[in-house]
Structures are given as structure tokens and as C-alpha cells.
Scaffold this motif. Structure first.
Motif, PDB file in Angstrom:
ATOM      1  N   SER A   8       0.851  -1.191   0.000  1.00  0.00           N
ATOM      2  CA  SER A   8       0.000   0.000   0.000  1.00  0.00           C
ATOM      3  C   SER A   8       0.884   1.237   0.000  1.00  0.00           C
ATOM      4  N   PHE A   9       0.292   2.358  -0.407  1.00  0.00           N
ATOM      5  CA  PHE A   9       1.019   3.615  -0.294  1.00  0.00           C
ATOM      6  C   PHE A   9       0.062   4.754  -0.041  1.00  0.00           C
ATOM      7  N   HIS A  10       0.596   5.758   0.621  1.00  0.00           N
ATOM      8  CA  HIS A  10      -0.155   6.970   0.947  1.00  0.00           C
ATOM      9  C   HIS A  10       0.727   8.134   0.549  1.00  0.00           C
ATOM     10  N   GLY A  11       0.208   9.075  -0.178  1.00  0.00           N
ATOM     11  CA  GLY A  11       0.993  10.231  -0.582  1.00  0.00           C
ATOM     12  C   GLY A  11       1.321  10.182  -2.058  1.00  0.00           C
ATOM     13  N   LEU A  12       2.474  10.741  -2.418  1.00  0.00           N
ATOM     14  CA  LEU A  12       2.867  10.824  -3.823  1.00  0.00           C
ATOM     15  C   LEU A  12       3.465   9.506  -4.303  1.00  0.00           C
ATOM     16  N   LEU A  13       3.038   9.083  -5.467  1.00  0.00           N
ATOM     17  CA  LEU A  13       3.572   7.853  -6.056  1.00  0.00           C
ATOM     18  C   LEU A  13       5.067   7.979  -6.302  1.00  0.00           C
ATOM     19  N   VAL A  14       5.542   9.152  -6.666  1.00  0.00           N
ATOM     20  CA  VAL A  14       6.975   9.321  -6.922  1.00  0.00           C
ATOM     21  C   VAL A  14       7.796   9.076  -5.653  1.00  0.00           C
ATOM     22  N   ASP A  15       7.236   9.370  -4.491  1.00  0.00           N
ATOM     23  CA  ASP A  15       7.942   9.071  -3.237  1.00  0.00           C
ATOM     24  C   ASP A  15       8.028   7.564  -3.017  1.00  0.00           C
ATOM     25  N   PHE A  16       6.940   6.855  -3.319  1.00  0.00           N
ATOM     26  CA  PHE A  16       6.937   5.388  -3.265  1.00  0.00           C
ATOM     27  C   PHE A  16       8.051   4.858  -4.173  1.00  0.00           C
ATOM     28  N   CYS A  17       8.137   5.417  -5.372  1.00  0.00           N
ATOM     29  CA  CYS A  17       9.152   4.988  -6.344  1.00  0.00           C
ATOM     30  C   CYS A  17      10.565   5.280  -5.849  1.00  0.00           C
ATOM     31  N   LYS A  18      10.786   6.463  -5.320  1.00  0.00           N
ATOM     32  CA  LYS A  18      12.118   6.840  -4.812  1.00  0.00           C
ATOM     33  C   LYS A  18      12.568   5.901  -3.701  1.00  0.00           C
ATOM     34  N   GLN A  19      11.655   5.599  -2.777  1.00  0.00           N
ATOM     35  CA  GLN A  19      11.997   4.753  -1.627  1.00  0.00           C
ATOM     36  C   GLN A  19      12.385   3.337  -2.041  1.00  0.00           C
ATOM     37  N   ARG A  20      11.922   2.906  -3.221  1.00  0.00           N
ATOM     38  CA  ARG A  20      12.169   1.529  -3.665  1.00  0.00           C
ATOM     39  C   ARG A  20      13.041   1.460  -4.924  1.00  0.00           C
ATOM     40  N   ASP A  21      13.593   2.596  -5.319  1.00  0.00           N
ATOM     41  CA  ASP A  21      14.436   2.674  -6.510  1.00  0.00           C
ATOM     42  C   ASP A  21      13.711   2.135  -7.750  1.00  0.00           C
ATOM     43  N   ILE A  22      12.487   2.625  -7.957  1.00  0.00           N
ATOM     44  CA  ILE A  22      11.652   2.228  -9.093  1.00  0.00           C
ATOM     45  C   ILE A  22      11.662   3.367 -10.114  1.00  0.00           C
ATOM     46  N   PRO A  23      12.201   3.131 -11.307  1.00  0.00           N
ATOM     47  CA  PRO A  23      12.290   4.205 -12.297  1.00  0.00           C
ATOM     48  C   PRO A  23      11.106   4.312 -13.250  1.00  0.00           C
ATOM     49  N   ALA A  24      10.147   3.366 -13.169  1.00  0.00           N
ATOM     50  CA  ALA A  24       9.071   3.359 -14.166  1.00  0.00           C
ATOM     51  C   ALA A  24       7.711   3.019 -13.562  1.00  0.00           C
ATOM     52  N   ILE A  25       6.704   3.721 -14.072  1.00  0.00           N
ATOM     53  CA  ILE A  25       5.305   3.484 -13.725  1.00  0.00           C
ATOM     54  C   ILE A  25       4.651   2.880 -14.958  1.00  0.00           C
ATOM     55  N   VAL A  26       3.912   1.797 -14.780  1.00  0.00           N
ATOM     56  CA  VAL A  26       3.184   1.173 -15.894  1.00  0.00           C
ATOM     57  C   VAL A  26       1.701   1.447 -15.693  1.00  0.00           C
ATOM     58  N   LYS A  27       1.086   2.056 -16.705  1.00  0.00           N
ATOM     59  CA  LYS A  27      -0.336   2.404 -16.642  1.00  0.00           C
ATOM     60  C   LYS A  27      -1.049   1.851 -17.870  1.00  0.00           C
ATOM     61  N   GLY A  28      -2.205   1.273 -17.648  1.00  0.00           N
ATOM     62  CA  GLY A  28      -3.046   0.822 -18.754  1.00  0.00           C
ATOM     63  C   GLY A  28      -3.924   1.966 -19.237  1.00  0.00           C
ATOM     64  N   LEU A  29      -4.095   2.058 -20.536  1.00  0.00           N
ATOM     65  CA  LEU A  29      -4.968   3.074 -21.128  1.00  0.00           C
ATOM     66  C   LEU A  29      -6.129   2.387 -21.829  1.00  0.00           C
ATOM     67  N   ARG A  30      -7.350   2.746 -21.433  1.00  0.00           N
ATOM     68  CA  ARG A  30      -8.543   2.168 -22.039  1.00  0.00           C
ATOM     69  C   ARG A  30      -9.030   2.979 -23.226  1.00  0.00           C
ATOM     70  N   ALA A  31      -8.914   4.299 -23.118  1.00  0.00           N
ATOM     71  CA  ALA A  31      -9.480   5.178 -24.141  1.00  0.00           C
ATOM     72  C   ALA A  31      -8.702   6.486 -24.177  1.00  0.00           C
ATOM     73  N   VAL A  32      -9.024   7.311 -25.153  1.00  0.00           N
ATOM     74  CA  VAL A  32      -8.369   8.611 -25.294  1.00  0.00           C
ATOM     75  C   VAL A  32      -8.570   9.444 -24.035  1.00  0.00           C
ATOM     76  N   SER A  33      -9.730   9.335 -23.423  1.00  0.00           N
ATOM     77  CA  SER A  33      -9.994  10.103 -22.202  1.00  0.00           C
ATOM     78  C   SER A  33      -9.020   9.725 -21.088  1.00  0.00           C
ATOM     79  N   ASP A  34      -8.622   8.473 -20.993  1.00  0.00           N
ATOM     80  CA  ASP A  34      -7.600   8.060 -20.032  1.00  0.00           C
ATOM     81  C   ASP A  34      -6.281   8.745 -20.347  1.00  0.00           C
ATOM     82  N   PHE A  35      -5.940   8.800 -21.630  1.00  0.00           N
ATOM     83  CA  PHE A  35      -4.661   9.371 -22.036  1.00  0.00           C
ATOM     84  C   PHE A  35      -4.533  10.830 -21.618  1.00  0.00           C
TER      85      PHE A  35
END
Length: 160
Positions: free
Chosen positions: A68-95
Motif C-alpha cells: 500500500s502507499f499513501h501520498g505521492l507515487l513518486v515518493d513510493f518509487c524513490k523509496q524503492r528505486d523504481i524508475p518506471a510506472i506502468v499504466k493501462g490506457l482504455r481510451a483517449v480520455s484516459d490518455f
């Protein structure tokens, strides 16, 4: 080690979410599924229940971690040395929305976002829609894993 994160509320996790997680798991050595904690939002499932469900339905992937995480996703990434976020896109509105988030995240921390087009079979699918259809007695068995369907059915009030 190549790491990525798949963030979301996952209330509940759907087959669409699992498709994106599975595809990320093929591309990265380690994939974190980050379950958002939003105190302002009352979910159907508690964060702990969501984590348990996700761990159960991703157990066959040896490289998926669920936290779980609370706060900014980039902080979650920094704490775990994660350089990439993977997001699924369903439609143009998601983009439109996700592009703004990706640019903000990159500007804040240099974390990159990889957009993965959703499998067309799941292009309409959202957790909210699954909950709504299930609440009215609709069949969502083809939209969520069996374990999630069981949990969903036990959480929702019986109608009829």
C-alpha cells in the motif's frame, strides 16, 4: 534489476488490471502493485482486503510484490528505486489525464511512465462499473478472477 510499479485503488482488482500487471511482469524483473490509500474515499474493500486479494490472484507471478502507499507515487518509487510506472490506457480520455500525471511525475522525480494499451476485451472495464453491475445482480464473473467474485458477492447486499 529492472523495477516498475502498477499503481491504483484496485477496489476490486479486475481482469483488466491483471492483464496490465501480467504484461508488466514479463517486461520487468520486479513489479510492485501499489494500492493507494485515500482516506477521503470509502472503498468497498479495505486496503488490507485489496492487498490480500491481489496477492492471491498474482501468486503465480514470482516477480510481483503488493504494497500500500499513501501520498505521492513518486515518493513510493524513490523509496524503492523504481524508475518506471506502468499504466493501462482504455481510451483517449484516459490518455488526457494520464499524460498530465506522467509529465508531473517525471518533472518531480524523473520517473518515467510506460503506457500500455488495454486488451480490447477490457477496454470498457473499471472497478466502479464492476461494483455497480454486481450490486444490481448482474453477472461479472467474466470480469474478475473467481476469488474476487466470491469476495465481491459476500460484500454486496443481496437484492431481490
Amino acid at each position: 534489476m529492472r523495477r516498475a510499479v502498477c499503481p491504483g485503488s484496485f477496489d476490486p482488482i479486475t481482469n483488466g488490471h491483471l492483464d496490465i500487471i501480467a504484461r508488466a511482469a514479463k517486461l520487468y524483473d520486479e513489479v510492485y502493485v501499489a494500492v493507494m490509500i485515500n482516506q477521503a474515499k470509502k472503498g468497498l474493500f479495505t486496503v488490507e482486503e485489496r492487498i490480500d486479494l491481489i496477492r492471491s490472484v498474482t501468486a503465480d507471478y514470482g516477480n510481483v510484490r503488493v504494497e500500500s502507499f499513501h501520498g505521492l507515487l513518486v515518493d513510493f518509487c524513490k523509496q524503492r528505486d523504481i524508475p518506471a510506472i506502468v499504466k493501462g490506457l482504455r481510451a483517449v480520455s484516459d490518455f488526457d489525464y494520464e499524460l498530465q500525471m506522467a509529465q508531473m511525475n517525471n518533472g518531480l522525480s524523473g520517473v518515467e511512465t510506460l503506457f500500455v494499451p488495454t486488451n480490447p476485451a477490457y477496454s470498457f472495464l473499471s472497478s466502479s462499473l464492476v461494483k455497480e453491475v454486481a450490486a444490481w445482480g448482474g453477472d461479472v464473473s467474466h470480469l474478475v478472477p473467481p476469488l474476487v467474485l466470491e469476495a465481491l458477492t459476500s460484500k454486496l447486499p443481496k437484492r431481490g
